[in-house]
Design a protein around this motif. Sequence first.
Motif, mmCIF file in Angstrom:
data_model
loop_
_atom_site.group_PDB
_atom_site.id
_atom_site.type_symbol
_atom_site.label_atom_id
_atom_site.label_comp_id
_atom_site.label_asym_id
_atom_site.label_seq_id
_atom_site.Cartn_x
_atom_site.Cartn_y
_atom_site.Cartn_z
ATOM 1 N N GLN A 52 58.289 27.701 30.374
ATOM 2 C CA GLN A 52 56.533 28.107 30.977
ATOM 3 C C GLN A 52 56.637 26.899 32.486
ATOM 4 O OE1 GLN A 52 55.579 28.552 27.403
ATOM 5 N NE2 GLN A 52 54.314 30.451 27.997
ATOM 6 N N GLU A 60 52.657 25.756 32.793
ATOM 7 C CA GLU A 60 51.182 24.358 32.485
ATOM 8 C C GLU A 60 50.175 24.435 33.254
ATOM 9 O OE1 GLU A 60 51.040 21.973 28.422
ATOM 10 O OE2 GLU A 60 50.616 21.083 30.220
ATOM 11 N N TYR A 120 49.296 29.634 29.635
ATOM 12 C CA TYR A 120 50.353 29.219 30.570
ATOM 13 C C TYR A 120 51.122 30.989 31.145
ATOM 14 C CZ TYR A 120 50.787 25.605 26.855
ATOM 15 O OH TYR A 120 50.628 24.040 26.432
ATOM 16 N N LEU A 168 61.683 29.970 26.317
ATOM 17 C CA LEU A 168 61.813 30.315 27.368
ATOM 18 C C LEU A 168 61.131 29.247 28.200
ATOM 19 C CD1 LEU A 168 60.398 32.323 29.648
ATOM 20 C CD2 LEU A 168 58.046 32.365 28.547
ATOM 21 N N SER A 193 54.700 32.767 32.598
ATOM 22 C CA SER A 193 55.780 32.756 31.845
ATOM 23 C C SER A 193 56.748 32.722 33.169
ATOM 24 C CB SER A 193 56.277 34.103 30.938
ATOM 25 O OG SER A 193 57.919 34.402 31.314
ATOM 26 N N THR A 194 57.990 31.747 33.250
ATOM 27 C CA THR A 194 59.133 32.173 34.564
ATOM 28 C C THR A 194 59.965 33.265 34.119
ATOM 29 O OG1 THR A 194 60.755 30.500 33.730
ATOM 30 C CG2 THR A 194 58.318 29.772 34.677
#
Length: 387
Positions: free
Chosen positions: A25, A27, A36, A23, A38-39
């Motif tokens: 991410q 930050e 963090y 993944l 999530s994309t």
Amino acid sequence: MTKIVYNLVYNRKKRLNKNGTALVQVEAYLNRKRMYFSTNVYLRPEQWDARRLVVKRHPNAEALNRYIHDMAARIERTELELWQQGRNISLELLRSVVKNNADVHSFSHFFREEVRRAVLKESTRRNHLSTLGLLESFDKNATFADITFGFVSSFESFLKSKNYHPNTIAKHLRHLKRYVNVAINKGYMDVRQYAFRKYRIRGVESRHTFLSPDELEALEGLELTDGNVRFRKTLDAFLFCCYAGMRYSDFITLSSHNVMKVNGMTWITYRSVKTRVEVRLPIYLLFSGKAIAILEKYEADLDSFFAIGDNSNVNKRLAVIARLAGLEKRITFHTARHTNATLLIFNGVSITTVQKLLGHKNVRTTQVYTNIMDMTIVQDLEKSWRK
């Protein structure tokens, strides 16, 4: 202020999933703590450039790069908007806002929250929310930055395409302008980009639509059959207000408790929603007591008579009723109030009495009805000529 530092991180856990991907991410670093976001973008190791922090060797590399960098920028803008609100920034607050999709960039979200918090009459609140509903129909994802001169012009065109009256369009634009001004005052928008700086809200001179005695008689004699029977209560409510002179907002708040007998005579008493004026109507003396006959028709469940639905749908039904009665005039529920005042003055009731019956605070508000009916002029001249 201590600024959050943002970075893009790939495969933070140093572990690939069963598909051989990991993944990407966003930050966020503040006060020696990291969080963090999530994309939802998963890549193979060879598809990530750790030095430049970009996707590479992927068939959709360009689109993915634009997406993940836009997401990071969006989170950072959220932080800045929270600063503008005077909030104490923390990673937990940032996560809460992003997680709950409380989009601080959304003009619609801001509009709704301001309406909720504002000290408004309930009828005014509903009016403002109706503007918001139209705005969301036009563009529910509009951000503060989207509210430009061009946006307002397009919104006006959208309202025209819905065949709204020019004054109704002007009303909605004034509501929009109000919340744009609030957004500027609270620092959400740059005053240099003020959409209404050169934008003129245009209405037309208001004309009070009323029914002549013949037109009122046409509605009174209208027979509704077959599928049109469903319009009966709407027609009766409209006729009742022609006789009583009530606003829609006051009519729908009535109940059987507002109908009372004084020395055997029927009165309606209520406090106006708009002006908070106490109104007492001797309906047995108005229009030969026709309003009483309508109340008696619904006496088995009088409260249901006053529940006629929202004003917009009522006006749509009245448009059909007017056509069925052969009227060429466009009428709304408020036409009943204008009809009441105009016909009372036409029949010689004094302006101060009409003022009391309508619940106007100032007689100047009532005086407009003395100028809107040619028949009144003719009647006054005939009286003068006979002297």
